[in-house]
Design an enzyme around this catalytic site. Structure first.
Site, PDB file in Angstrom:
ATOM      1  CG  ASP A  79     -24.735  62.714 -80.199  1.00 50.43           C
ATOM      2  OD1 ASP A  79     -23.975  62.115 -80.989  1.00 50.43           O
ATOM      3  OD2 ASP A  79     -25.838  62.243 -79.852  1.00 50.43           O
ATOM      4  CD  GLU A 137     -26.126  57.045 -82.834  1.00 42.35           C
ATOM      5  OE1 GLU A 137     -26.936  56.183 -83.217  1.00 42.35           O
ATOM      6  OE2 GLU A 137     -25.679  57.075 -81.668  1.00 42.35           O
ATOM      7  CD  GLU A 138     -25.480  57.842 -78.071  1.00 41.89           C
ATOM      8  OE1 GLU A 138     -26.454  57.085 -77.976  1.00 41.89           O
ATOM      9  OE2 GLU A 138     -24.299  57.466 -78.055  1.00 41.89           O
ATOM     10  NE  ARG A 176     -23.481  39.728 -90.034  1.00 39.52           N
ATOM     11  CZ  ARG A 176     -24.426  39.180 -90.800  1.00 39.52           C
ATOM     12  NH1 ARG A 176     -25.322  39.937 -91.389  1.00 39.52           N
ATOM     13  NH2 ARG A 176     -24.492  37.877 -90.968  1.00 39.52           N
ATOM     14  CG  HIS A 361     -24.680  54.214 -74.095  1.00 38.06           C
ATOM     15  ND1 HIS A 361     -25.994  54.370 -74.527  1.00 38.06           N
ATOM     16  CD2 HIS A 361     -23.916  54.558 -75.144  1.00 38.06           C
ATOM     17  CE1 HIS A 361     -25.992  54.788 -75.786  1.00 38.06           C
ATOM     18  NE2 HIS A 361     -24.739  54.903 -76.194  1.00 38.06           N
TER      19      HIS A 361
END
Ligand code: ZN
Ligand code: ZN
Length: 392
Positions: A79, A137-138, A176, A361
């Site tokens: 997206d 996802e946003e 990580r 963004h």
């Protein structure tokens, strides 16, 4: 099988072409209709088993290798964002107000290249590869939840995902073990007072004074309540009240975001937000109602899978390219996959060496496209290693 570097390199030109096509034609979350059929057509042409319309506009594609092995899922989000593209390059967005400003076009292109790679090496591939092209996802609740509910992880042993990351320069990859990305929650406090004449405050209950105290009091949640060895953020991003200089406001809204990495810190911050608001409201003769919006859970990496990442990266990349990074306060709905299956989410640096890249963004966000090839190599290397891992 050893990774066929020459195949991946030969796909780089197409990867760039695909990414630029997507960049020109971005679609918003849950509206990725054209993007989705464009992806599905390619996968079908390459002979994968494709399920369209998963969680709306998502795609799950399977490829069974010619040799035995585990089932490995790889995920890309597809997206774009409601941002006006300010770039002037030939691949700038052609859709007003919509832009791939997070690099999901790159994620889609690199995962397509990985799918193409496996379709060309099907016989030598161990196990099954599941390609997850995930919508939205946003925006909450995120496309991952629907993909999982629709069975995208059925039979999957491990899941991997990558984010091209402009704050890290091209040539650096990082992750990580444990918490990698935060829970991005939000809150809205509504303070209900009693309006009145600005010259007669004793006859009213001032929602603005209560709101101002609340903003200050909320600063003590992280500084006084959260364990100093934990990371957390409470930020007020919006404060709105009042209509005229000589009128005491009857309501005030205090809105903001919360970032935490552990369920304990998340629960504590939420509880304190509610308590502090309630008591500050009462202190001023007003009533404060706190509404809490849960974002994605934190992205928490499996320690053994992070070891695999660093092992594969040391085989495929130059010494020093793979690094262990600090947790990042942004959120990602990849977290939902990692709650269901072991796996690893990692960053591939796609920014400029001197750190001048526009952040994610941003209206001028762009990536160093070479990072897509690094991401594809790592995805293939990790998937192959994991598929043949008999210890797990
Ligand atoms: Zn984003
Ligand atoms: Zn993103």
């Amino acid at each position: 099988m050893p990774i066929r570097e020459e195949t991946l390199r030969s796909l780089y030109g197409e990867m760039v072409e695909w990414r630029r096509y997507l960049h020109r034609h971005p679609e918003l979350s849950f509206q990725e209709f054209k993007t989705s059929s464009w992806i599905a057509e390619k996968l079908e042409a390459w002979g994968l088993e494709v399920t369209r319309g998963v969680a709306g506009t998502g795609i799950v594609a399977r490829l069974r290798g010619g040799r035995p092995g585990r089932t490995i899922a790889l995920r890309a989000d597809i997206d774009a964002l409601p941002i006006q593209d300010e770039k002037t390059c030939e691949y700038a967005s052609t859709v007003p107000g919509v832009m791939h400003a997070c690099g999901h076009d790159g994620h889609t292109a690199e995962l397509l290249a990985v799918a193409r790679y496996y379709s060309l090496h099907r016989e030598e591939t161990a196990g099954t590869r599941v390609f997850l092209f995930q919508p939205a996802e946003e925006v909450l609740p995120g496309g991952a939840v629907g993909m999982i509910a629709a069975g995208a992880l059925e039979g999957v042993d491990a899941v991997y995902g990558v984010h091209l990351w402009s704050p890290f320069p091209y040539g650096v990859v990082a992750t990580r073990p444990g918490p990698l990305m935060a829970s991005p929650d939000e809150f809205e406090a509504e303070i209900l007072g009693r309006g009145g004449h600005g010259g007669l405050p004793h006859q009213s209950a001032d929602a603005i004074v209560a709101g101002a105290h609340l903003v200050v009091a909320l600063q003590t949640i992280v500084s006084r309540n959260v364990d100093p060895l934990e990371s957390a953020v409470v930020s007020v991003g919006r404060l709105s009240a009042g209509g005229a200089r000589n009128v005491i406001a009857d309501r005030c809204q205090v809105e903001g975001t919360v970032r935490t990495f552990t369920p304990e810190a998340r629960a504590l911050v939420r509880q304190r937000l509610e308590e502090v608001a309630r008591h500050i409201g009462a202190m001023h003769g007003t009533e404060a109602r706190m509404t809490y919006f849960e974002g994605y859970p934190p992205v928490v990496n499996d320690a053994a899978e992070v070891e695999r990442f660093f092992k594969v990266a040391s085989e495929l990349l130059e010494p020093g390219e793979a690094r262990r990074c600090d947790p990042i306060m942004a959120g990602e709905d990849f977290s939902y996959y990692l709650r269901e299956r072991p796996g690893c989410f990692f960053f591939v640096g796609a920014g400029r060496e001197d750190g001048t890249s526009a952040p994610h963004h941003h209206p001028r966000f762009d990536i160093d496209e070479r990072a897509m090839l690094t991401a594809a190599r790592l995805l293939v290397g990790i998937a192959d290693d994991s598929a043949e891992d008999t210890r797990r």
